[in-house]
Design an enzyme around this catalytic site. Structure first.
Site, mmCIF file in Angstrom:
data_model
loop_
_atom_site.group_PDB
_atom_site.id
_atom_site.type_symbol
_atom_site.label_atom_id
_atom_site.label_comp_id
_atom_site.label_asym_id
_atom_site.label_seq_id
_atom_site.Cartn_x
_atom_site.Cartn_y
_atom_site.Cartn_z
ATOM 1 N N VAL A 57 0.739 -1.178 0.060
ATOM 2 C CA VAL A 57 0.040 -0.102 0.056
ATOM 3 C C VAL A 57 1.085 1.362 0.024
ATOM 4 O O VAL A 57 0.518 2.314 -0.662
ATOM 5 C CB VAL A 57 -0.815 0.075 1.297
ATOM 6 N N TYR A 58 1.872 1.323 0.743
ATOM 7 C CA TYR A 58 2.938 2.523 0.778
ATOM 8 C C TYR A 58 3.456 2.730 -0.446
ATOM 9 O O TYR A 58 3.544 3.824 -0.945
ATOM 10 C CB TYR A 58 3.903 2.302 1.944
ATOM 11 N N ALA A 59 3.889 1.629 -1.125
ATOM 12 C CA ALA A 59 4.678 1.951 -2.303
ATOM 13 C C ALA A 59 3.750 2.088 -3.432
ATOM 14 O O ALA A 59 3.863 3.036 -4.211
ATOM 15 C CB ALA A 59 5.348 0.542 -2.701
ATOM 16 N N ALA A 108 1.057 4.047 -2.788
ATOM 17 C CA ALA A 108 0.653 5.327 -2.540
ATOM 18 C C ALA A 108 1.735 6.375 -3.187
ATOM 19 O O ALA A 108 1.226 7.344 -3.871
ATOM 20 C CB ALA A 108 0.449 5.567 -1.219
ATOM 21 N N LEU A 109 2.868 5.899 -2.990
ATOM 22 C CA LEU A 109 3.944 6.837 -3.429
ATOM 23 C C LEU A 109 4.108 6.692 -4.845
ATOM 24 O O LEU A 109 4.287 7.915 -5.798
ATOM 25 C CB LEU A 109 5.255 6.404 -2.768
#
Length: 258
Positions: free
Chosen positions: A152-154, A156-157
């Site tokens: 999810v973090y990757a 989002a970025l």
């Protein structure tokens, strides 16, 4: 007349470094963060400029709407979307509330703040939007040996990178600049609040991240990577992206046919 900048996540790390640099350059500021005490301390430490403090949680609809209203109503010269959370863990282990918080802070909030600010910037014929992403945006092809997993973090970025690039193209003739800075590991509280000890890992300073972003804007880069010495590596990524995009056809590719 002083220029006006709004910085989210301004209470620590990269956001605080952006706020410090912009204040030093004479910008009046709207500083946004969750911690009222730190916002007030920043304002007290910078009497040379006008500082408005906004305690807002950008993981919530109310927080996003409050800051988006400021972006729409105020004549912003600079918008820095820096607020962030990590929540590094495999998707199956990521609690629903943390997934929502991450997407709200790193996808929904920047999207809504950019949408609110960009129209006024276009009408005034100037303005700069800076999004803070990270080199993890380019980590998608990594195999399972790369830890920690952080889908999810990757994602989002990566959204911030692609949106910054496409928005830059939308507004390129208007006098508005859109930029996304992609640092690697930075010496901030970002990881420690997630319970991660990276004290033994070489890390870039937040001030160098800001310097890289501002110099990248001067150089006309839409995407800056302060820790990547050879900018051709990024240029090759973007050239490959465009080659794949332009290589599409309405015909089914041979490898997918029986």
């Amino acid at each position: 007349m002083s220029k006006l900048a709004l910085v989210t996540g301004a209470t620590s790390g990269i956001g605080a470094a952006f706020a410090e640099r912009l204040a030093a350059d004479g910008h009046d500021l709207i500083v946004v963060g969750r911690r009222r005490d730190r916002l007030d301390a920043f304002a007290a430490d910078h009497p040379e400029v006008t500082v408005r403090t906004v305690a807002a949680d950008l993981s919530t609809e109310d927080g996003i709407d409050t800051v988006a209203a400021l972006c729409a109503d105020e004549p912003l010269d600079v918008l820095v979307n820096n607020a962030g959370v990590a929540h590094y863990m495999p998707l199956a282990d990521l609690p629903a509330d943390k997934a929502r918080e991450l997407v709200n802070v790193k996808v929904l909030a920047p999207t809504q703040l950019m949408r609110a600010a960009v129209g006024g910037m276009q009408r005034r014929g100037s303005g700069t939007i800076v999004n803070v992403a990270g080199m993890i945006a380019f980590s998608g092809p990594a195999d399972a040996s790369v830890q920690p997993r952080r889908a999810v973090y990757a994602g989002a970025l990566a959204h911030l990178v692609a949106m910054s690039q496409t928005l830059a193209a939308e507004v390129e003739a208007s006098g508005v600049r859109v930029h996304v800075v992609c640092p690697g590991v930075v010496a901030t509280e970002f990881h420690s609040v997630q319970g991660m000890d990276l004290s033994a890992v070489p890390r870039m300073s937040p001030e160098d991240v800001v310097t890289g972003a501002l110099r990248g804007i001067e150089l006309g880069e839409t995407v800056s990577a302060p820790g990547v010495e050879d900018h051709r590596l990024l240029e090759n990524v973007f050239a490959a992206d465009l080659a794949a995009f332009r290589g599409q056809s309405p015909e089914l590719a041979t490898r997918y046919r029986d």
